[in-house]
Design an enzyme around this catalytic site. Structure first.
Site, PDB file in Angstrom:
ATOM      1  N   HIS A  74       6.095   9.337  -2.340  1.00 33.02           N
ATOM      2  CA  HIS A  74       7.026   8.444  -1.626  1.00 33.02           C
ATOM      3  C   HIS A  74       7.160   7.091  -2.327  1.00 33.02           C
ATOM      4  O   HIS A  74       8.116   6.358  -2.080  1.00 33.02           O
ATOM      5  CB  HIS A  74       6.628   8.279  -0.159  1.00 33.02           C
ATOM      6  CG  HIS A  74       5.502   7.336   0.109  1.00 33.02           C
ATOM      7  ND1 HIS A  74       4.193   7.751   0.285  1.00 33.02           N
ATOM      8  CD2 HIS A  74       5.478   5.980   0.236  1.00 33.02           C
ATOM      9  CE1 HIS A  74       3.418   6.707   0.523  1.00 33.02           C
ATOM     10  NE2 HIS A  74       4.177   5.615   0.498  1.00 33.02           N
ATOM     11  N   ASP A 105       2.309  14.514  -1.062  1.00 33.58           N
ATOM     12  CA  ASP A 105       2.638  13.108  -1.350  1.00 33.58           C
ATOM     13  C   ASP A 105       1.955  12.619  -2.631  1.00 33.58           C
ATOM     14  O   ASP A 105       1.349  11.544  -2.653  1.00 33.58           O
ATOM     15  CB  ASP A 105       2.252  12.216  -0.169  1.00 33.58           C
ATOM     16  CG  ASP A 105       2.941  10.854  -0.227  1.00 33.58           C
ATOM     17  OD1 ASP A 105       3.948  10.725  -0.962  1.00 33.58           O
ATOM     18  OD2 ASP A 105       2.466   9.914   0.443  1.00 33.58           O
ATOM     19  N   SER A 179       0.100   1.716  -0.947  1.00 33.86           N
ATOM     20  CA  SER A 179       0.266   3.168  -1.047  1.00 33.86           C
ATOM     21  C   SER A 179       0.309   3.558  -2.526  1.00 33.86           C
ATOM     22  O   SER A 179       0.980   2.908  -3.328  1.00 33.86           O
ATOM     23  CB  SER A 179       1.567   3.617  -0.377  1.00 33.86           C
ATOM     24  OG  SER A 179       1.526   3.423   0.998  1.00 33.86           O
TER      25      SER A 179
END
Length: 219
Positions: A74, A105, A179
């Site tokens: 992402h 992910d 992230s």
């Protein structure tokens, strides 16, 4: 007198342990500053999962020879996108998407090895599926635009969040921006996970992709 001596010895041991711990943490963070990158992403024609808006996230170098950087899918974008990476104190470097796995992910970006700063080092992954509840960790990245920042916590649990892979639950804060960064074991200095997401409504509830899974993909 004996009681005072025992207290003195215990205080000395506690002080020495604290000093050693502090020095080890400083060494780990010095290394993290050298392998962590900031990733800037922009997409002209996004898939439904993505957006037009430019975004930023984290990643880290795992292969200096081939210029491979690990991050979240992402962060790198599921769509064909332009990603630029910045090592600390360095100019932006063009990268290309070489692996995107939306199911877990995970993504790999590749940069020209000639563009990697000489001071950069490779992150070392823990490839053994051995994660301990209570294990002390730090999450490294760029939360809310605060570049090259750590948050500290423990491994709360290892859970199956889907039918396909495990997820490390931690109370080390994972926010927008860190992230894709490294979740690092304080004791060994090894990367044990890839910071993925936090649940904003529940403080201390954050998740990372185990490094063991990343090692299997690399293999």
């Amino acid at each position: 007198m004996l009681f005072i001596s025992i207290l003195s010895v215990n205080f000395f041991i506690l002080t020495l342990t604290s000093s050693v711990y502090s020095n080890e943490l400083e060494r780990i963070l010095d290394q993290a500053n050298k392998y962590t990158v900031k990733i800037y992403n922009s997409t002209d024609t996004p898939f439904i999962e993505d957006s037009y808006s430019p975004s930023a996230g984290s990643g880290f170098l795992i292969d200096k020879t081939n210029g491979l950087i690990v991050t979240n899918a992402h962060v790198a974008s599921y769509s064909p996108s332009l990603n630029r990476v910045n090592f600390k104190y360095s100019d932006p470097i063009k990268s290309k998407q070489v692996y995107i796995d939306p199911e877990i992910d995970l993504a790999f970006l590749q940069i020209d090895p000639k563009d990697i700063p000489k001071t950069a080092i490779e992150a070392k992954l823990q490839c053994k599926n051995d994660y301990k509840q209570g294990q002390e960790v730090v999450a490294f990245g760029h939360p809310a635009g605060k570049d090259f920042t750590i948050t500290r916590g423990i491994i709360s649990a290892v859970r199956f969040e889907s039918d396909f892979f495990e997820s490390i639950q931690t109370d080390a804060a994972i926010n927008r921006g860190n992230s894709g960064g490294a979740l690092i074991d304080i004791k060994s200095g090894l990367v044990v996970g890839i910071n993925s997401f936090g649940i904003q409504e529940n403080e201390g509830l954050n998740f990372a992709l185990p490094s063991y899974t990343v090692c299997k993909v690399i293999d």
